[in-house]
Design an enzyme around this catalytic site. Structure first.
Site, PDB file in Angstrom:
ATOM      1  N   SER A 291     -16.793   4.352 -13.940  1.00  0.00           N
ATOM      2  CA  SER A 291     -16.250   4.069 -12.617  1.00  0.00           C
ATOM      3  C   SER A 291     -17.338   4.017 -11.545  1.00  0.00           C
ATOM      4  O   SER A 291     -18.212   3.166 -11.583  1.00  0.00           O
ATOM      5  CB  SER A 291     -15.175   5.108 -12.285  1.00  0.00           C
ATOM      6  OG  SER A 291     -14.435   4.745 -11.155  1.00  0.00           O
ATOM      7  N   ASP A 302     -28.531  -4.969 -11.079  1.00  0.00           N
ATOM      8  CA  ASP A 302     -28.416  -6.362 -10.645  1.00  0.00           C
ATOM      9  C   ASP A 302     -29.441  -6.720  -9.575  1.00  0.00           C
ATOM     10  O   ASP A 302     -29.923  -7.858  -9.513  1.00  0.00           O
ATOM     11  CB  ASP A 302     -27.010  -6.635 -10.106  1.00  0.00           C
ATOM     12  CG  ASP A 302     -25.994  -6.869 -11.216  1.00  0.00           C
ATOM     13  OD1 ASP A 302     -26.360  -6.701 -12.403  1.00  0.00           O
ATOM     14  OD2 ASP A 302     -24.838  -7.222 -10.915  1.00  0.00           O
ATOM     15  N   LYS A 316     -15.210   1.439 -17.141  1.00  0.00           N
ATOM     16  CA  LYS A 316     -14.017   1.548 -16.270  1.00  0.00           C
ATOM     17  C   LYS A 316     -14.318   0.804 -14.979  1.00  0.00           C
ATOM     18  O   LYS A 316     -14.933   1.337 -14.067  1.00  0.00           O
ATOM     19  CB  LYS A 316     -13.671   2.999 -15.980  1.00  0.00           C
ATOM     20  CG  LYS A 316     -12.421   3.146 -15.101  1.00  0.00           C
ATOM     21  CD  LYS A 316     -12.126   4.604 -14.803  1.00  0.00           C
ATOM     22  CE  LYS A 316     -10.916   4.733 -13.879  1.00  0.00           C
ATOM     23  NZ  LYS A 316     -11.202   4.247 -12.508  1.00  0.00           N
TER      24      LYS A 316
END
Length: 380
Positions: A291, A302, A316
Site C-alpha cells: 500500500s 519511477d 496492494k
C-alpha cells in the site's frame, strides 16, 4: 362484512401510502425501478422477520448484519463494515496509540500472517515471530472474519487477554494467551550506520504522525553528517496516503508522487514540491511492503530518486476511505486504485526491486541491508 371492508380499506390505504413513501424516497435518491424494487424487497423481509420470527429480534442487529453482508458480498478483503468498538479501535491505531499486543499483519492467499513484532511489546514477550500464521483469535477461526477484521479483534482494552492460535512452519499449532498493553508506535526511527556516512531510517507504517517523525529523524541524521540514506520499508503494511505523501515530499524530486483514480475516471494527483534531492537514497522492500509503502517505493523508483533493493512487494494498489456512519460505527471501503508517476498500477502485481536480494531464515547477517549499503556506497 362492512367492518371487514373498512379494515381492508385501511390496510390497503396504509400499503399504498407506504409504497408511495418508498417511491418518493427512491426518486429522491435517484434509484431506478429495479433498485426501488430491491429496496422494497429488503424492507419487506426485515419487517417480516420483526413481525413473524419465532423469537424477539433486535432491529439494530438485523441492520448491522444486512450492512455487513452487503460489504462482504463485494469479495474485497480491504472493504469492511465496522461496529462501534471496531471503528474506535481503527481510529486509535491510526492515531498512534492503542490497546494491543504489538504485531502487524499481512493478508494474502486467505491466510493471516504476522509481518513484524514490535520491540518491547506483549507479542515479543510471548515469543511471536514474523511469518507466524494466525489460525484463530479467542478460539474463533480467522476464516470466519474478513482479513482486516482480525486485527480489530486482537486489539482491545488494556489489561485484558487475547488468545491466539498460531501455526509455525515445522511445528504443531500452539495457543498463546497474551495480555494487551498500550501500544505506542513511533513509526519512523533512524540512526547513522556505524563507520559510514550513511543514514538509516525504518518506517514501520504510515500513521498520523509519520511525516513529522520522519522529518525529525532525517534532520538529526543530516546534523550527524549523513551523505546518503537507506530507507527501510520492509514489513511495512502501509497506512495513510497523506503521511506517505508528506514523506515523499522530502525524498521525491518535484513532480508526480501518485495518482488516485476512481471508477468514473476522476483523478486526484499528489505532487512533490522538492526542488532538489538532498542525498542519494536506497530503499529496502520485501513481500510485506504494501500500500502506502509501495506508493513511496514506486515514486522513488519511477523518478530515479531511489534504487530498490530486496524482493518484490506485496501488490496492494487500492485506496480505502473510512466513513463514519450513524451509530458510532463506520465503513472502510475501497474507492480507487493508485498509479505510480509512470502510470503503473501494481494492484495484485507488486513492485520489482532494481536489485533482487532474498532474505533467508538463518542468514548470519541482514544480507539485504548489506547489499543496500553496498549500492548506496557506489552513489556517494
Amino acid at each position: 362484512m362492512k367492518k371487514k371492508k373498512i379494515v381492508l380499506g385501511i390496510v390497503a390505504t396504509a400499503l399504498i401510502s407506504s409504497l408511495l413513501t418508498l417511491m418518493g424516497l427512491a426518486a429522491l435518491l435517484g434509484l431506478d425501478g429495479q433498485r426501488t424494487l430491491d429496496m422494497v424487497r429488503f424492507l419487506g423481509v426485515k419487517r417480516m422477520i420483526e413481525l413473524r420470527y419465532v423469537s424477539d429480534v433486535d432491529s439494530q442487529a438485523l441492520m448491522d448484519g444486512a450492512i455487513d453482508g452487503m460489504v462482504k458480498s463485494l469479495g474485497d478483503p480491504h472493504s469492511i463494515y465496522m461496529k462501534a468498538d471496531m471503528y474506535k479501535s481503527l481510529k486509535e491505531h491510526t492515531a498512534g496509540a492503542f490497546g494491543g499486543i504489538g504485531v502487524t499483519m499481512g493478508f494474502k492467499d486467505n491466510k493471516v500472517t504476522i509481518v513484524s513484532v514490535l520491540e518491547g511489546t506483549p507479542g515479543e514477550a510471548a515469543g511471536l515471530k514474523a511469518n507466524d500464521e494466525i489460525v484463530a483469535v479467542d478460539d474463533v477461526p480467522v476464516t470466519e472474519y474478513q482479513p482486516e477484521e482480525v486485527s480489530m479483534h486482537i486489539r482491545g482494552e488494556v489489561g485484558t487477554d487475547v488468545k491466539l492460535t498460531i501455526h509455525r512452519a515445522g511445528s504443531e499449532d500452539e495457543d498463546y494467551t497474551i495480555k494487551r498493553d498500550t501500544i505506542t508506535i513511533r513509526s519512523a526511527k533512524g540512526k547513522m550506520i556505524e563507520g559510514t556516512e550513511m543514514g538509516y531510517i525504518r518506517i514501520a507504517s504510515f500513521g498520523e504522525n509519520t511525516g513529522k517523525e520522519f522529518q525529525e529523524e532525517f534532520q538529526k541524521l543530516e546534523e550527524a553528517g549523513m551523505k546518503g540514506l537507506v530507507l527501510d520499508l520492509r514489513e511495512n503494511p502501509g497506512g495513510l496516503i497523506k503521511s506517505c505523501v508528506e514523506v515523499a515530499n522530502m525524498l521525491v524530486p518535484k513532480g508526480p508522487i501518485v495518482s488516485v483514480v476512481q471508477r468514473d475516471g476522476s483523478k486526484e494527483e499528489h505532487d512533490s514540491e522538492l526542488e532538489a534531492l538532498k542525498v542519494p537514497v536506497v530503499v529496502l522492500i520485501d513481500g510485506n511492503s504494501a500500500s502506502a509503502s509501495e506508493i513511496l517505493a514506486g515514486a522513488l523508483q519511477d523518478t530515479g530518486a531511489g534504487t530498490l533493493v530486496g524482493t518484490k512487494s506485496y501488490g496492494k494498489g487500492s485506496v480505502q476511505v473510512v466513513v463514519p456512519l450513524f451509530e458510532d460505527d463506520g465503513l472502510k471501503l475501497t474507492i480507487a486504485k493508485y498509479y505510480t508517476p509512470n502510470g503503473r498500477c501494481i494492484d495484485g502485481i507488486g513492485i520489482e526491486p532494481d536489485v533482487e536480494v532474498d532474505f533467508h531464515e538463518g542468514d548470519a547477517s541482514d544480507v539485504q541491508l548489506e547489499k543496500a549499503k553496498e549500492v548506496l556506497q557506489g552513489k556517494l
